[in-house]
Design an enzyme around this catalytic site. Structure first.
Site, PDB file in Angstrom:
ATOM      1  CG  ASP A  14     -66.691 -40.893 -25.967  1.00  0.00           C
ATOM      2  OD1 ASP A  14     -67.702 -40.262 -25.634  1.00  0.00           O
ATOM      3  OD2 ASP A  14     -66.400 -42.015 -25.498  1.00  0.00           O
ATOM      4  CD  GLU A 193     -68.841 -37.418 -19.275  1.00  0.00           C
ATOM      5  OE1 GLU A 193     -68.411 -38.095 -18.326  1.00  0.00           O
ATOM      6  OE2 GLU A 193     -69.629 -37.872 -20.136  1.00  0.00           O
TER       7      GLU A 193
END
Length: 315
Positions: A14, A193
Protein backbone atom coordinates in the site's frame (compact mmCIF):
# COMPACT_ATOMS: atom_id res chain seq x y z
CA UNK A 1 13.80 5.48 -20.31
CA UNK A 2 14.08 6.37 -16.62
CA UNK A 3 13.94 3.26 -14.45
CA UNK A 4 14.27 2.46 -10.77
CA UNK A 5 15.28 -0.75 -9.00
CA UNK A 6 12.39 -3.22 -8.92
CA UNK A 7 11.37 -3.70 -6.21
CA UNK A 8 12.22 -0.28 -4.83
CA UNK A 9 11.43 -1.15 -1.19
CA UNK A 10 10.78 -4.71 -0.03
CA UNK A 11 7.94 -5.76 2.28
CA UNK A 12 6.06 -2.50 2.08
CA UNK A 13 2.49 -2.77 0.80
CA UNK A 14 0.00 0.00 0.00
CA UNK A 15 2.83 2.44 -0.80
CA UNK A 16 2.42 6.20 -0.87
CA UNK A 17 5.09 8.67 -2.02
CA UNK A 18 4.58 12.40 -1.54
CA UNK A 19 6.75 14.82 -3.52
CA UNK A 20 6.78 17.97 -1.39
CA UNK A 21 9.19 20.73 -2.35
CA UNK A 22 12.56 19.16 -3.04
CA UNK A 23 11.92 16.13 -0.83
CA UNK A 24 10.23 12.77 -1.22
CA UNK A 25 8.32 11.22 1.68
CA UNK A 26 7.36 7.55 1.82
CA UNK A 27 4.78 5.79 3.98
CA UNK A 28 3.22 2.33 3.64
CA UNK A 29 1.77 -0.63 5.51
CA UNK A 30 4.43 -2.55 7.45
CA UNK A 31 4.15 -6.36 7.68
CA UNK A 32 3.44 -6.22 11.43
CA UNK A 33 0.56 -3.73 10.92
CA UNK A 34 1.50 -2.13 14.24
CA UNK A 35 3.02 1.30 13.49
CA UNK A 36 3.37 4.21 11.11
CA UNK A 37 6.79 4.95 9.63
CA UNK A 38 7.94 7.80 7.37
CA UNK A 39 11.04 7.93 5.19
CA UNK A 40 12.44 11.06 3.57
CA UNK A 41 14.98 11.42 0.76
CA UNK A 42 15.98 13.83 -1.99
CA UNK A 43 15.10 11.32 -4.73
CA UNK A 44 12.80 8.36 -5.31
CA UNK A 45 15.77 6.01 -5.57
CA UNK A 46 17.24 7.17 -2.26
CA UNK A 47 14.01 6.29 -0.42
CA UNK A 48 15.13 2.65 -0.58
CA UNK A 49 18.05 3.34 1.78
CA UNK A 50 16.49 6.14 3.82
CA UNK A 51 15.95 5.74 7.55
CA UNK A 52 12.46 4.68 8.59
CA UNK A 53 11.28 6.90 11.43
CA UNK A 54 8.42 5.58 13.56
CA UNK A 55 6.04 8.48 14.18
CA UNK A 56 3.18 6.53 15.82
CA UNK A 57 2.58 3.11 17.33
CA UNK A 58 -0.76 1.49 17.90
CA UNK A 59 -2.10 1.32 21.46
CA UNK A 60 -2.48 -2.05 23.17
CA UNK A 61 -6.25 -1.81 23.33
CA UNK A 62 -9.09 0.20 21.86
CA UNK A 63 -10.44 0.99 18.40
CA UNK A 64 -7.00 1.71 16.90
CA UNK A 65 -5.19 -1.25 18.47
CA UNK A 66 -4.94 -3.71 15.57
CA UNK A 67 -4.22 -4.03 11.86
CA UNK A 68 -2.92 -0.57 10.96
CA UNK A 69 -3.44 -0.44 7.20
CA UNK A 70 -2.70 1.75 4.18
CA UNK A 71 -1.47 5.07 5.59
CA UNK A 72 -1.13 8.18 3.45
CA UNK A 73 0.80 11.37 4.24
CA UNK A 74 -0.59 14.72 3.07
CA UNK A 75 0.17 18.37 3.66
CA UNK A 76 -2.88 20.60 3.91
CA UNK A 77 -2.75 24.33 4.71
CA UNK A 78 0.77 24.02 6.09
CA UNK A 79 0.11 21.08 8.42
CA UNK A 80 0.87 17.37 7.95
CA UNK A 81 -1.81 14.70 8.11
CA UNK A 82 -1.69 10.91 8.10
CA UNK A 83 -4.84 9.03 7.12
CA UNK A 84 -4.94 5.35 8.02
CA UNK A 85 -7.31 2.49 8.81
CA UNK A 86 -7.33 0.53 12.06
CA UNK A 87 -9.39 -2.15 13.77
CA UNK A 88 -10.16 -3.16 17.34
CA UNK A 89 -9.50 -6.84 16.65
CA UNK A 90 -7.21 -8.93 14.48
CA UNK A 91 -9.51 -11.95 14.43
CA UNK A 92 -9.81 -11.82 10.66
CA UNK A 93 -11.56 -15.14 10.38
CA UNK A 94 -14.50 -13.99 12.46
CA UNK A 95 -14.33 -10.21 12.16
CA UNK A 96 -12.50 -9.39 8.96
CA UNK A 97 -14.24 -6.15 8.21
CA UNK A 98 -13.97 -4.09 11.39
CA UNK A 99 -11.72 -1.25 10.18
CA UNK A 100 -12.54 2.42 10.52
CA UNK A 101 -10.52 5.44 9.36
CA UNK A 102 -8.45 7.74 11.58
CA UNK A 103 -6.42 10.92 11.25
CA UNK A 104 -3.17 12.20 12.79
CA UNK A 105 -2.03 15.84 12.60
CA UNK A 106 1.43 17.39 12.88
CA UNK A 107 1.75 21.19 12.95
CA UNK A 108 5.57 21.18 12.96
CA UNK A 109 7.69 21.76 9.87
CA UNK A 110 9.20 18.27 9.82
CA UNK A 111 6.84 15.27 9.94
CA UNK A 112 9.66 12.94 11.00
CA UNK A 113 10.62 14.86 14.15
CA UNK A 114 7.41 16.78 14.87
CA UNK A 115 4.65 15.93 17.30
CA UNK A 116 1.74 13.92 15.97
CA UNK A 117 -1.69 14.44 17.54
CA UNK A 118 -4.56 11.98 17.18
CA UNK A 119 -7.59 13.73 15.68
CA UNK A 120 -9.72 10.61 16.09
CA UNK A 121 -12.00 8.70 13.78
CA UNK A 122 -13.16 10.32 10.58
CA UNK A 123 -16.90 9.75 10.64
CA UNK A 124 -18.62 8.74 7.40
CA UNK A 125 -22.21 8.10 6.36
CA UNK A 126 -22.22 4.47 7.53
CA UNK A 127 -20.70 2.88 10.63
CA UNK A 128 -19.25 0.06 8.56
CA UNK A 129 -15.92 -1.32 7.37
CA UNK A 130 -13.94 1.46 5.68
CA UNK A 131 -10.33 2.05 4.67
CA UNK A 132 -7.90 3.41 2.08
CA UNK A 133 -8.60 7.11 2.39
CA UNK A 134 -6.93 9.71 0.21
CA UNK A 135 -7.46 13.45 -0.09
CA UNK A 136 -6.90 16.08 -2.74
CA UNK A 137 -7.51 19.75 -3.40
CA UNK A 138 -9.54 20.82 -6.44
CA UNK A 139 -12.08 23.50 -7.41
CA UNK A 140 -11.17 25.44 -4.28
CA UNK A 141 -12.25 22.55 -2.04
CA UNK A 142 -10.60 19.73 -0.13
CA UNK A 143 -11.96 16.32 -1.06
CA UNK A 144 -11.96 12.96 0.71
CA UNK A 145 -12.02 9.73 -1.30
CA UNK A 146 -12.22 6.29 0.31
CA UNK A 147 -13.50 2.71 0.24
CA UNK A 148 -16.39 1.50 2.40
CA UNK A 149 -18.90 -1.30 2.81
CA UNK A 150 -22.48 -0.20 2.15
CA UNK A 151 -25.15 -1.92 4.29
CA UNK A 152 -27.47 -2.45 1.31
CA UNK A 153 -24.97 -3.34 -1.46
CA UNK A 154 -23.45 -6.82 -1.82
CA UNK A 155 -19.68 -6.98 -1.63
CA UNK A 156 -16.83 -5.74 0.51
CA UNK A 157 -16.26 -2.11 -0.46
CA UNK A 158 -17.28 0.64 -2.87
CA UNK A 159 -15.67 4.02 -3.62
CA UNK A 160 -17.07 7.21 -2.08
CA UNK A 161 -16.28 10.92 -2.43
CA UNK A 162 -17.12 13.81 -0.13
CA UNK A 163 -16.13 17.40 0.41
CA UNK A 164 -14.28 18.12 3.67
CA UNK A 165 -15.10 20.75 6.29
CA UNK A 166 -11.58 20.35 7.70
CA UNK A 167 -8.90 17.66 7.35
CA UNK A 168 -10.66 15.33 9.81
CA UNK A 169 -14.35 16.12 9.18
CA UNK A 170 -16.58 15.55 6.16
CA UNK A 171 -19.01 18.14 4.83
CA UNK A 172 -22.30 17.49 3.10
CA UNK A 173 -23.25 14.37 1.23
CA UNK A 174 -21.04 11.44 0.34
CA UNK A 175 -21.51 10.06 -3.16
CA UNK A 176 -20.73 6.55 -4.38
CA UNK A 177 -18.58 6.68 -7.52
CA UNK A 178 -18.03 2.98 -8.17
CA UNK A 179 -18.93 -0.48 -6.92
CA UNK A 180 -17.66 -3.93 -7.97
CA UNK A 181 -19.61 -5.02 -11.02
CA UNK A 182 -17.22 -6.55 -13.57
CA UNK A 183 -15.77 -10.05 -13.24
CA UNK A 184 -12.25 -8.69 -12.67
CA UNK A 185 -13.52 -6.67 -9.68
CA UNK A 186 -15.14 -9.69 -8.03
CA UNK A 187 -12.51 -12.44 -7.92
CA UNK A 188 -12.18 -13.76 -4.37
CA UNK A 189 -13.84 -10.67 -2.93
CA UNK A 190 -16.09 -7.97 -4.39
CA UNK A 191 -13.73 -5.04 -3.95
CA UNK A 192 -13.16 -1.46 -5.04
CA UNK A 193 -10.48 0.02 -2.79
CA UNK A 194 -7.19 1.92 -2.67
CA UNK A 195 -8.26 4.95 -4.74
CA UNK A 196 -5.66 7.45 -5.98
CA UNK A 197 -6.08 10.71 -7.88
CA UNK A 198 -4.09 12.17 -10.77
CA UNK A 199 -4.82 15.13 -13.06
CA UNK A 200 -3.82 15.31 -16.72
CA UNK A 201 -5.01 17.74 -19.35
CA UNK A 202 -8.68 18.49 -18.87
CA UNK A 203 -9.44 15.37 -16.85
CA UNK A 204 -9.25 14.06 -13.31
CA UNK A 205 -8.52 10.35 -13.02
CA UNK A 206 -9.12 7.95 -10.14
CA UNK A 207 -7.34 4.61 -10.13
CA UNK A 208 -8.45 1.94 -7.69
CA UNK A 209 -7.76 -1.70 -6.88
CA UNK A 210 -10.13 -4.62 -7.26
CA UNK A 211 -10.59 -8.29 -6.21
CA UNK A 212 -8.67 -10.28 -3.60
CA UNK A 213 -5.12 -9.30 -2.62
CA UNK A 214 -3.53 -12.31 -4.35
CA UNK A 215 -2.69 -12.61 -8.07
CA UNK A 216 -6.24 -11.46 -8.90
CA UNK A 217 -5.57 -7.97 -7.55
CA UNK A 218 -5.58 -5.37 -10.33
CA UNK A 219 -6.25 -1.71 -11.06
CA UNK A 220 -9.33 -0.05 -12.50
CA UNK A 221 -9.89 3.50 -13.74
CA UNK A 222 -12.50 6.26 -13.41
CA UNK A 223 -12.33 9.67 -15.01
CA UNK A 224 -14.24 12.93 -15.27
CA UNK A 225 -13.79 16.38 -16.74
CA UNK A 226 -11.86 18.43 -14.20
CA UNK A 227 -14.50 21.19 -14.35
CA UNK A 228 -17.39 18.77 -13.81
CA UNK A 229 -19.50 18.41 -10.67
CA UNK A 230 -17.47 15.71 -8.94
CA UNK A 231 -20.38 14.82 -6.64
CA UNK A 232 -22.58 13.89 -9.61
CA UNK A 233 -21.99 10.18 -10.36
CA UNK A 234 -22.99 10.89 -13.96
CA UNK A 235 -19.83 13.01 -14.34
CA UNK A 236 -17.69 9.89 -14.00
CA UNK A 237 -16.76 7.29 -16.60
CA UNK A 238 -15.51 3.82 -15.73
CA UNK A 239 -13.24 1.57 -17.74
CA UNK A 240 -14.88 -1.81 -18.38
CA UNK A 241 -11.43 -3.42 -18.32
CA UNK A 242 -8.59 -3.34 -15.78
CA UNK A 243 -5.74 -0.99 -16.63
CA UNK A 244 -2.86 -2.70 -14.76
CA UNK A 245 -2.83 -6.44 -14.09
CA UNK A 246 -0.76 -9.49 -13.27
CA UNK A 247 2.01 -10.23 -15.80
CA UNK A 248 2.97 -13.88 -15.62
CA UNK A 249 5.78 -13.44 -18.14
CA UNK A 250 7.50 -10.92 -15.85
CA UNK A 251 6.45 -12.81 -12.70
CA UNK A 252 4.60 -9.82 -11.29
CA UNK A 253 1.43 -10.81 -9.49
CA UNK A 254 -1.40 -8.73 -8.07
CA UNK A 255 -0.19 -5.19 -8.84
CA UNK A 256 -2.26 -2.57 -7.12
CA UNK A 257 -2.99 -0.26 -4.22
CA UNK A 258 -1.22 2.51 -6.02
CA UNK A 259 -0.43 6.16 -5.49
CA UNK A 260 1.14 8.76 -7.76
CA UNK A 261 4.18 10.96 -7.54
CA UNK A 262 6.34 12.94 -9.97
CA UNK A 263 9.98 13.09 -10.97
CA UNK A 264 11.82 16.38 -10.31
CA UNK A 265 11.14 17.39 -13.94
CA UNK A 266 7.41 16.64 -13.64
CA UNK A 267 7.03 13.19 -15.20
CA UNK A 268 4.19 11.17 -13.66
CA UNK A 269 5.16 8.07 -11.69
CA UNK A 270 3.00 5.11 -10.70
CA UNK A 271 3.72 3.78 -7.20
CA UNK A 272 2.28 0.32 -6.43
CA UNK A 273 2.91 -3.01 -4.78
CA UNK A 274 3.12 -6.50 -6.31
CA UNK A 275 4.46 -9.93 -5.46
CA UNK A 276 6.88 -11.94 -7.60
CA UNK A 277 5.27 -15.28 -6.68
CA UNK A 278 1.83 -16.82 -6.18
CA UNK A 279 2.61 -19.50 -3.61
CA UNK A 280 1.03 -17.95 -0.53
CA UNK A 281 0.46 -19.86 2.70
CA UNK A 282 -2.50 -18.73 4.75
CA UNK A 283 -4.21 -15.35 4.41
CA UNK A 284 -2.57 -13.23 1.66
CA UNK A 285 -2.80 -10.19 3.96
CA UNK A 286 -0.19 -11.75 6.26
CA UNK A 287 2.22 -12.62 3.46
CA UNK A 288 4.98 -9.95 3.55
CA UNK A 289 6.00 -10.26 -0.11
CA UNK A 290 4.03 -7.29 -1.42
CA UNK A 291 6.94 -5.03 -2.38
CA UNK A 292 6.86 -1.35 -3.31
CA UNK A 293 7.55 -0.71 -6.99
CA UNK A 294 7.54 2.37 -9.23
CA UNK A 295 7.34 2.98 -12.98
CA UNK A 296 6.73 5.89 -15.34
CA UNK A 297 3.26 6.53 -16.72
CA UNK A 298 2.80 7.15 -20.43
CA UNK A 299 0.01 9.36 -21.76
CA UNK A 300 -1.73 8.51 -25.01
CA UNK A 301 -2.56 11.17 -27.64
CA UNK A 302 -6.19 11.18 -26.49
CA UNK A 303 -5.11 12.16 -22.99
CA UNK A 304 -5.68 8.80 -21.34
CA UNK A 305 -3.08 7.11 -19.11
CA UNK A 306 -1.17 4.06 -20.31
CA UNK A 307 0.19 2.13 -17.34
CA UNK A 308 1.73 -0.59 -19.48
CA UNK A 309 2.64 -3.86 -17.78
CA UNK A 310 4.45 -4.44 -14.47
CA UNK A 311 8.18 -4.70 -15.30
CA UNK A 312 10.16 -7.73 -14.14
CA UNK A 313 12.38 -7.58 -11.08
CA UNK A 314 15.76 -5.99 -11.78
CA UNK A 315 18.47 -4.39 -9.62
Amino acid sequence: MLQWPNPLIEQRADPFILHEGSEYYFIASVPEYDRLEIRRASSITELAQAESVVVWRKPDTGPMSELIWAPELHRIAGKWYIYYAAAHTKALRDNMFQHRMYVLECADDCPLTGTWVEKGQLITQFDTFCLDATTFSHQGKQWYLWAQKAPDIPGNSNLYLSEMANPWTLKGEAVMLSKPEFDWECRGFLVNEGPAVIFHGERIFITYSASATDENYCMGLLWANKDANLLDPKSWHKSPHPVFTTCETNRQFGPGHNSFTTTPDGQDVLVYHARNYTEIEGDPLYDPGRHTRVKLIEWSPDGMPDFGIPPADHP
